[in-house]
Scaffold this motif. Structure first.
Motif, PDB file in Angstrom:
ATOM      1  N   VAL A   6      91.276 -26.890 141.817  1.00 28.41           N
ATOM      2  CA  VAL A   6      91.053 -27.752 140.678  1.00 28.41           C
ATOM      3  C   VAL A   6      91.203 -26.980 139.362  1.00 28.41           C
ATOM      4  CG1 VAL A   6      89.060 -28.716 139.452  1.00 28.41           C
ATOM      5  CG2 VAL A   6      89.720 -29.625 141.627  1.00 28.41           C
ATOM      6  N   TYR A   7      90.751 -25.727 139.302  1.00 27.82           N
ATOM      7  CA  TYR A   7      90.769 -24.990 138.043  1.00 27.82           C
ATOM      8  C   TYR A   7      92.162 -24.742 137.482  1.00 27.82           C
ATOM      9  CZ  TYR A   7      85.784 -24.513 138.501  1.00 27.82           C
ATOM     10  OH  TYR A   7      84.462 -24.798 138.601  1.00 27.82           O
ATOM     11  N   PRO A   8      93.163 -24.418 138.303  1.00 24.29           N
ATOM     12  CA  PRO A   8      94.508 -24.278 137.711  1.00 24.29           C
ATOM     13  C   PRO A   8      95.027 -25.592 137.122  1.00 24.29           C
ATOM     14  CG  PRO A   8      94.440 -23.188 139.848  1.00 24.29           C
ATOM     15  CD  PRO A   8      93.150 -23.942 139.704  1.00 24.29           C
ATOM     16  N   GLN A   9      94.738 -26.727 137.779  1.00 25.68           N
ATOM     17  CA  GLN A   9      95.182 -28.009 137.238  1.00 25.68           C
ATOM     18  C   GLN A   9      94.429 -28.348 135.955  1.00 25.68           C
ATOM     19  OE1 GLN A   9      94.384 -27.543 140.472  1.00 25.68           O
ATOM     20  NE2 GLN A   9      96.262 -27.993 141.566  1.00 25.68           N
ATOM     21  N   LEU A  10      93.131 -28.061 135.918  1.00 21.10           N
ATOM     22  CA  LEU A  10      92.344 -28.307 134.710  1.00 21.10           C
ATOM     23  C   LEU A  10      92.842 -27.443 133.557  1.00 21.10           C
ATOM     24  CD1 LEU A  10      89.943 -29.760 133.448  1.00 21.10           C
ATOM     25  CD2 LEU A  10      88.509 -27.868 134.210  1.00 21.10           C
ATOM     26  N   ALA A  11      93.174 -26.202 133.857  1.00 18.20           N
ATOM     27  CA  ALA A  11      93.723 -25.317 132.822  1.00 18.20           C
ATOM     28  C   ALA A  11      95.057 -25.844 132.293  1.00 18.20           C
ATOM     29  CB  ALA A  11      93.895 -23.902 133.382  1.00 18.20           C
ATOM     30  N   MET A  12      95.861 -26.418 133.171  1.00 21.66           N
ATOM     31  CA  MET A  12      97.151 -26.968 132.742  1.00 21.66           C
ATOM     32  C   MET A  12      96.951 -28.192 131.858  1.00 21.66           C
ATOM     33  SD  MET A  12     100.317 -26.478 132.712  1.00 21.66           S
ATOM     34  CE  MET A  12     100.741 -25.390 134.022  1.00 21.66           C
ATOM     35  N   VAL A  13      96.001 -29.071 132.200  1.00 17.43           N
ATOM     36  CA  VAL A  13      95.738 -30.261 131.387  1.00 17.43           C
ATOM     37  C   VAL A  13      95.230 -29.846 130.005  1.00 17.43           C
ATOM     38  CG1 VAL A  13      94.230 -32.281 131.176  1.00 17.43           C
ATOM     39  CG2 VAL A  13      95.404 -31.835 133.323  1.00 17.43           C
ATOM     40  N   ILE A  14      94.325 -28.866 129.969  1.00 22.03           N
ATOM     41  CA  ILE A  14      93.797 -28.382 128.679  1.00 22.03           C
ATOM     42  C   ILE A  14      94.907 -27.721 127.868  1.00 22.03           C
ATOM     43  CG2 ILE A  14      92.212 -26.729 127.601  1.00 22.03           C
ATOM     44  CD1 ILE A  14      90.267 -27.388 129.915  1.00 22.03           C
ATOM     45  N   ALA A  15      95.751 -26.944 128.531  1.00 17.24           N
ATOM     46  CA  ALA A  15      96.864 -26.297 127.826  1.00 17.24           C
ATOM     47  C   ALA A  15      97.832 -27.323 127.258  1.00 17.24           C
ATOM     48  CB  ALA A  15      97.591 -25.338 128.769  1.00 17.24           C
ATOM     49  N   LEU A  16      98.106 -28.378 127.999  1.00 18.44           N
ATOM     50  CA  LEU A  16      98.996 -29.425 127.492  1.00 18.44           C
ATOM     51  C   LEU A  16      98.354 -30.180 126.331  1.00 18.44           C
ATOM     52  CD1 LEU A  16     100.559 -30.740 130.802  1.00 18.44           C
ATOM     53  CD2 LEU A  16     101.764 -29.672 128.889  1.00 18.44           C
ATOM     54  N   PHE A  17      97.047 -30.416 126.395  1.00 12.30           N
ATOM     55  CA  PHE A  17      96.352 -31.063 125.285  1.00 12.30           C
ATOM     56  C   PHE A  17      96.435 -30.190 124.032  1.00 12.30           C
ATOM     57  CE2 PHE A  17      92.580 -31.844 122.700  1.00 12.30           C
ATOM     58  CZ  PHE A  17      92.707 -33.212 122.481  1.00 12.30           C
ATOM     59  N   MET A  18      96.190 -28.900 124.175  1.00 10.02           N
ATOM     60  CA  MET A  18      96.244 -27.995 123.025  1.00 10.02           C
ATOM     61  C   MET A  18      97.674 -27.863 122.496  1.00 10.02           C
ATOM     62  SD  MET A  18      93.165 -27.439 122.508  1.00 10.02           S
ATOM     63  CE  MET A  18      93.093 -26.148 121.321  1.00 10.02           C
ATOM     64  N   ALA A  19      98.656 -27.874 123.385  1.00  9.62           N
ATOM     65  CA  ALA A  19     100.055 -27.859 122.940  1.00  9.62           C
ATOM     66  C   ALA A  19     100.368 -29.137 122.168  1.00  9.62           C
ATOM     67  CB  ALA A  19     100.997 -27.704 124.130  1.00  9.62           C
ATOM     68  N   GLY A  20      99.859 -30.265 122.634  1.00 11.66           N
ATOM     69  CA  GLY A  20     100.030 -31.518 121.905  1.00 11.66           C
ATOM     70  C   GLY A  20      99.362 -31.462 120.541  1.00 11.66           C
ATOM     71  N   MET A  21      98.183 -30.851 120.456  1.00 11.17           N
ATOM     72  CA  MET A  21      97.512 -30.691 119.158  1.00 11.17           C
ATOM     73  C   MET A  21      98.372 -29.857 118.211  1.00 11.17           C
ATOM     74  SD  MET A  21      94.313 -32.038 119.029  1.00 11.17           S
ATOM     75  CE  MET A  21      93.261 -31.013 118.060  1.00 11.17           C
ATOM     76  N   ALA A  22      98.969 -28.792 118.730  1.00  9.22           N
ATOM     77  CA  ALA A  22      99.807 -27.932 117.890  1.00  9.22           C
ATOM     78  C   ALA A  22     101.050 -28.679 117.409  1.00  9.22           C
ATOM     79  CB  ALA A  22     100.206 -26.677 118.666  1.00  9.22           C
ATOM     80  N   VAL A  23     101.704 -29.389 118.307  1.00  6.09           N
ATOM     81  CA  VAL A  23     102.904 -30.143 117.919  1.00  6.09           C
ATOM     82  C   VAL A  23     102.541 -31.256 116.946  1.00  6.09           C
ATOM     83  CG1 VAL A  23     104.712 -31.695 118.789  1.00  6.09           C
ATOM     84  CG2 VAL A  23     104.203 -29.577 119.994  1.00  6.09           C
ATOM     85  N   GLY A  24     101.455 -31.976 117.225  1.00  2.00           N
ATOM     86  CA  GLY A  24     101.014 -33.040 116.330  1.00  2.00           C
ATOM     87  C   GLY A  24     100.625 -32.510 114.960  1.00  2.00           C
ATOM     88  N   GLY A  25      99.936 -31.382 114.917  1.00  2.71           N
ATOM     89  CA  GLY A  25      99.587 -30.768 113.635  1.00  2.71           C
ATOM     90  C   GLY A  25     100.816 -30.339 112.861  1.00  2.71           C
ATOM     91  N   TRP A  26     101.787 -29.763 113.557  1.00  2.00           N
ATOM     92  CA  TRP A  26     103.029 -29.359 112.908  1.00  2.00           C
ATOM     93  C   TRP A  26     103.760 -30.571 112.336  1.00  2.00           C
ATOM     94  CZ3 TRP A  26     108.255 -30.117 114.326  1.00  2.00           C
ATOM     95  CH2 TRP A  26     109.167 -29.343 113.594  1.00  2.00           C
ATOM     96  N   LEU A  27     103.821 -31.644 113.113  1.00  2.00           N
ATOM     97  CA  LEU A  27     104.471 -32.859 112.621  1.00  2.00           C
ATOM     98  C   LEU A  27     103.700 -33.467 111.450  1.00  2.00           C
ATOM     99  CD1 LEU A  27     105.481 -34.560 115.994  1.00  2.00           C
ATOM    100  CD2 LEU A  27     107.012 -33.525 114.298  1.00  2.00           C
ATOM    101  N   GLY A  28     102.375 -33.410 111.516  1.00  2.00           N
ATOM    102  CA  GLY A  28     101.558 -33.937 110.428  1.00  2.00           C
ATOM    103  C   GLY A  28     101.738 -33.158 109.140  1.00  2.00           C
ATOM    104  N   LEU A  29     101.888 -31.853 109.257  1.00  2.00           N
ATOM    105  CA  LEU A  29     102.104 -31.028 108.063  1.00  2.00           C
ATOM    106  C   LEU A  29     103.487 -31.258 107.466  1.00  2.00           C
ATOM    107  CD1 LEU A  29     100.466 -27.666 109.141  1.00  2.00           C
ATOM    108  CD2 LEU A  29      99.647 -29.276 107.411  1.00  2.00           C
ATOM    109  N   ARG A  30     104.440 -31.650 108.284  1.00  2.00           N
ATOM    110  CA  ARG A  30     105.801 -31.875 107.801  1.00  2.00           C
ATOM    111  C   ARG A  30     106.035 -33.307 107.324  1.00  2.00           C
ATOM    112  NH1 ARG A  30     109.822 -28.564 108.627  1.00  2.00           N
ATOM    113  NH2 ARG A  30     111.284 -30.228 109.132  1.00  2.00           N
ATOM    114  N   SER A  31     105.016 -34.166 107.424  1.00  2.00           N
ATOM    115  CA  SER A  31     105.215 -35.558 107.021  1.00  2.00           C
ATOM    116  C   SER A  31     105.410 -35.654 105.515  1.00  2.00           C
ATOM    117  CB  SER A  31     104.042 -36.429 107.464  1.00  2.00           C
ATOM    118  OG  SER A  31     102.895 -36.107 106.731  1.00  2.00           O
TER     119      SER A  31
END
Length: 154
Positions: free
Chosen positions: A1-26
């Motif tokens: 379970v822990y590797p899958q949980l780490a992957m979900v958290i990593a994808l969420f944080m990657a989404g936060m980074a991409v969303g923040g980058w897009l928000g700053l470029r708006s």
């Protein structure tokens, strides 16, 4: 379970980074409209999350959690820089600026998480909690449509 949980958290944080980058470029000219669109998407997200989880229960082989985490992270990451720029657009903030806005964001997130997980989900279930959270986000999206005159600068 822990590797899958780490992957979900990593994808969420990657989404936060991409969303923040897009928000700053708006575009500064479309910032208010983008904030309204982001808030409307956030209002729809809990109900869509329920639908995707129902789909995942029926088709357990489909990879659902990764794209959901990425999408939810992008929404949250996009909203904060756009909202903070709209909040501080013309005036120099007094007493804290972005730090106080971030502190309020964290306090609201902590209170919301405690309220939803400690009372709303146990009392009304997952679908009821999703509907309540969607309704609250919809009210804040509608509040963005109301134009409040600003006090003149001193």
């Amino acid at each position: 379970v822990y590797p899958q949980l780490a992957m979900v958290i990593a994808l969420f944080m990657a989404g936060m980074a991409v969303g923040g980058w897009l928000g700053l470029r708006s575009s500064p000219f479309r910032r208010q409209a983008r904030l309204k669109q982001a808030q409307a998407a956030i209002a729809a997200a809990p109900l869509l999350l329920c639908l995707f989880l129902e789909l995942a229960a029926r088709h357990p082989q489909w990879p659902v959690f990764g794209p959901l985490a990425l999408g939810c992270g992008m929404l949250g990451g996009y909203q904060f820089p756009v909202a903070s720029r709209a909040f501080h657009k013309d005036a120099q903030p007094r007493g804290g600026g972005l730090g106080s806005l971030y502190a309020l964001d964290l306090a609201g997130a902590a209170a919301g998480a405690a309220f939803v997980s400690g009372w709303l989900i146990p009392v009304y279930g997952f679908w009821g909690a999703a509907a309540a959270v969607s309704l609250a986000a919809l009210f804040s999206a509608l509040a963005l449509l109301v134009r409040v005159p600003r006090a003149p600068a001193r």
